[in-house]
Design an enzyme around this catalytic site. Structure first.
Site, PDB file in Angstrom:
ATOM      1  N   ASP A  79      25.561  11.198  51.679  1.00  0.00           N
ATOM      2  CA  ASP A  79      25.134  11.435  50.392  1.00  0.00           C
ATOM      3  C   ASP A  79      24.478   9.871  50.116  1.00  0.00           C
ATOM      4  OD1 ASP A  79      27.268   9.815  49.482  1.00  0.00           O
ATOM      5  OD2 ASP A  79      26.966  10.122  48.110  1.00  0.00           O
ATOM      6  N   ASP A 117      19.456   4.249  52.072  1.00  0.00           N
ATOM      7  CA  ASP A 117      20.214   3.799  51.868  1.00  0.00           C
ATOM      8  C   ASP A 117      21.665   5.621  51.430  1.00  0.00           C
ATOM      9  OD1 ASP A 117      23.218   3.032  51.203  1.00  0.00           O
ATOM     10  OD2 ASP A 117      22.121   2.963  49.328  1.00  0.00           O
ATOM     11  N   GLU A 147      30.156   9.094  48.113  1.00  0.00           N
ATOM     12  CA  GLU A 147      30.109   7.625  48.491  1.00  0.00           C
ATOM     13  C   GLU A 147      29.427   7.272  46.860  1.00  0.00           C
ATOM     14  OE1 GLU A 147      28.862   3.398  49.282  1.00  0.00           O
ATOM     15  OE2 GLU A 147      27.717   4.737  48.741  1.00  0.00           O
ATOM     16  N   ASP A 171      25.714   0.778  56.832  1.00  0.00           N
ATOM     17  CA  ASP A 171      25.370   0.940  55.076  1.00  0.00           C
ATOM     18  C   ASP A 171      24.586  -0.351  54.816  1.00  0.00           C
ATOM     19  OD1 ASP A 171      24.576   2.070  53.277  1.00  0.00           O
ATOM     20  OD2 ASP A 171      27.030   2.044  52.626  1.00  0.00           O
ATOM     21  N   HIS A 459      18.124   3.163  46.052  1.00  0.00           N
ATOM     22  CA  HIS A 459      19.102   3.343  44.107  1.00  0.00           C
ATOM     23  C   HIS A 459      17.592   3.337  42.818  1.00  0.00           C
ATOM     24  CE1 HIS A 459      23.739   2.837  45.160  1.00  0.00           C
ATOM     25  NE2 HIS A 459      22.649   3.049  45.710  1.00  0.00           N
TER      26      HIS A 459
END
Length: 489
Positions: A79, A117, A147, A171, A459
């Site tokens: 995800d 990411d 996640e 990651d 993000h």
């Protein structure tokens, strides 16, 4: 779309990343991608399984003669964080990610998060699985779900499923660094039904908007002094209380693990106070821009007339208590680590705040290198919001990852890094939630490290990856896989 990715090196990795970009995969919507990867595994003759939660495991047998080598597990999550600029409509459940390559050597998306990411880690694992020119021991690629929305895949991972000895979490987001520990965390969810009172005839409706912040990752960016739109808009609303402003609605942030970039409120206040309130916000905008200068330079704070709302505003006492609680709530860095200099130990992100028809909701994410500190800060938030009669849930907790600085895996990685890249890898602990802590709890015999290419702005719609670092990451990963297939020196 994204044809330019096919021209980048290493080509197998970027080809898989293109697949990820063109297959929508926000948290909770990874099914189509998982099915696509299963079909790919079938085409390569690779075995695969799904556990009860939906996590995907693909296996590849060892190169002949290397069957006795310790198994290697590549681990990443399918995800991505769905964040888009307000002026860029994007349905993350249907629309592909459109990427663009800048002249500066960085790959970005157009108005949205890129999904590097953890898309690049997943793509790297797939590229390794299809490589026919590598000498390797038994390989497993574990791709977890959800996640970004609460570590759901790792928390619900089947036990007794993995057989490898070394786990490579792909990651991380810094070149030249290897991570051997991370923060744990927990969600704090606050809800309350607050009392309202009808607008008076002499009250007008105004819309308060705070926009233009950079946003970012609520773990690795929490210490950078970036603005938190919820924190700052509450500060503005507190300043408007002296003009008898009452809250009608509020919406700030979209994810508890992303620093909120924008926040909006509709409020009611006496018509006679409108001019003074507007002047107050103009002055506060200048103050906030000065405070954030050089860190978050795009802040805009505006107060404008809006249509009279159908919903009633909160009554004066409810407005005051709610704003007081939000203003007092811990936000940002709570404590720096004494054991790991320069690393945040404990923090909280006021990620998502909403108010509609008197119903208040808050989604916060507490992180800490110490599980006891996670519990304590979450309990402080509970205590604070219970004072205003709110219901508080503390949920989706996950443990931190305790470092193993003397592991054989770390020693071999450092040697390979030195031999291949000509420099030492910096050993780090990260203030972010990697899945390693959870996986280590289920599989305590695993030796684990985490590394990856250089990614910035994760993000947020400013997310980008340095293309040259991806090739470096690929070179390092291939070399490490081959090294782990041989007996230790």
């Amino acid at each position: 779309m994204n044809e330019h990715l096919d021209r980048l090196a290493p080509q197998p990795l970027w080809r898989h990343f293109r697949t990820l970009c063109e297959t929508p995969r926000p948290s909770g919507h990874e099914a189509a991608l998982a099915e696509r990867l299963e079909a790919w595994a079938d085409s390569r003759g690779l075995t695969h399984e799904r556990d009860a939660f939906g996590n995907l495991l693909i296996r590849k047998p060892a190169t002949p003669g290397r069957e006795a080598a310790p198994g290697v597990i590549f681990q990443g999550h399918l995800d991505m964080v769905p964040q888009a600029n307000s002026d860029h409509p994007h349905d993350f459940t249907r629309d592909p990610i459109e990427t663009r390559l800048g002249d500066d050597g960085w790959l970005r998306a157009s108005g949205t998060t890129l999904g590097a990411d953890n898309g690049l880690g997943v793509a790297a694992a797939l590229a390794i699985l299809e490589a026919d020119d590598l000498e390797h021991g038994p390989l497993e690629a574990l791709f977890t779900l959800e996640e970004e929305s609460g570590m759901g895949g790792a928390l619900n991972l089947a036990e007794g499923w993995l057989t490898g000895h070394y786990l490579l979490n792909l990651d991380s987001e810094d070149r030249g660094e290897v991570f051997i520990g991370c923060a744990g965390g927990t969600d704090v969810v606050v809800e309350a039904q607050l009392p309202t009172a009808a607008m008076a005839d002499d009250e007008v409706a105004l819309r308060l908007s705070l926009t233009g912040l950079r946003g970012g990752h609520s773990g690795i960016d929490i210490h950078k002094g970036l603005g938190n739109a919820n924190r700052l808009l509450v500060r503005a609303l507190r300043a408007l209380e002296r003009f008898d402003a009452r809250l009608v609605s509020y919406q700030g942030g979209t994810l508890r693990n992303a620093l909120p970039r924008e926040a909006f409120a509709v409020l009611a206040l006496p018509e006679e106070e409108r001019e003074a309130a507007t002047a107050e916000m103009a002055a506060l905008e200048a103050t906030l821009r000065a405070e954030l200068a050089g860190v978050d330079d795009g802040l805009s704070l505006t107060l404008e007339a809006t249509e009279r709302p159908a919903d009633e505003p909160l009554n004066p006492q409810a407005t005051h208590l709610l704003l007081a609680a939000l203003h007092a709530a811990p936000c940002g860095v709570e404590r720096m680590s004494q054991e790991v200099p320069g690393v945040v130990e404990t923090s909280n992100n006021l990620g998502v705040v909403s108010l509609e028809k008197g119903r208040f909701q808050l989604g916060a994410l507490v992180r800490s290198l110490r599980d006891s500190a996670t519990r304590d800060l979450a309990d402080r938030l509970r205590a604070l919001f219970e004072l205003i009669g709110a219901r508080v849930r503390i949920e989706n907790g996950y443990p931190g990852w305790t470092p193993q600085p003397g592991s054989e895996l770390l020693t071999r990685f450092q040697r390979v890094h030195r031999e291949r890249l000509g420099c030492e890898a910096a050993v780090k602990v990260i203030h972010a939630g990697l899945e390693c802590g959870i996986l280590g709890g289920k599989y305590p015999e695993l030796e684990m490290i985490s590394f990856g290419p250089l990614i910035r702005g994760a993000h947020s719609p400013d997310e980008r990856v340095e293309v040259a670092s991806v090739e470096e990451f690929w070179t390092l990963l291939r070399a490490l896989v081959e090294d782990l297939a041989r007996p230790a020196a």
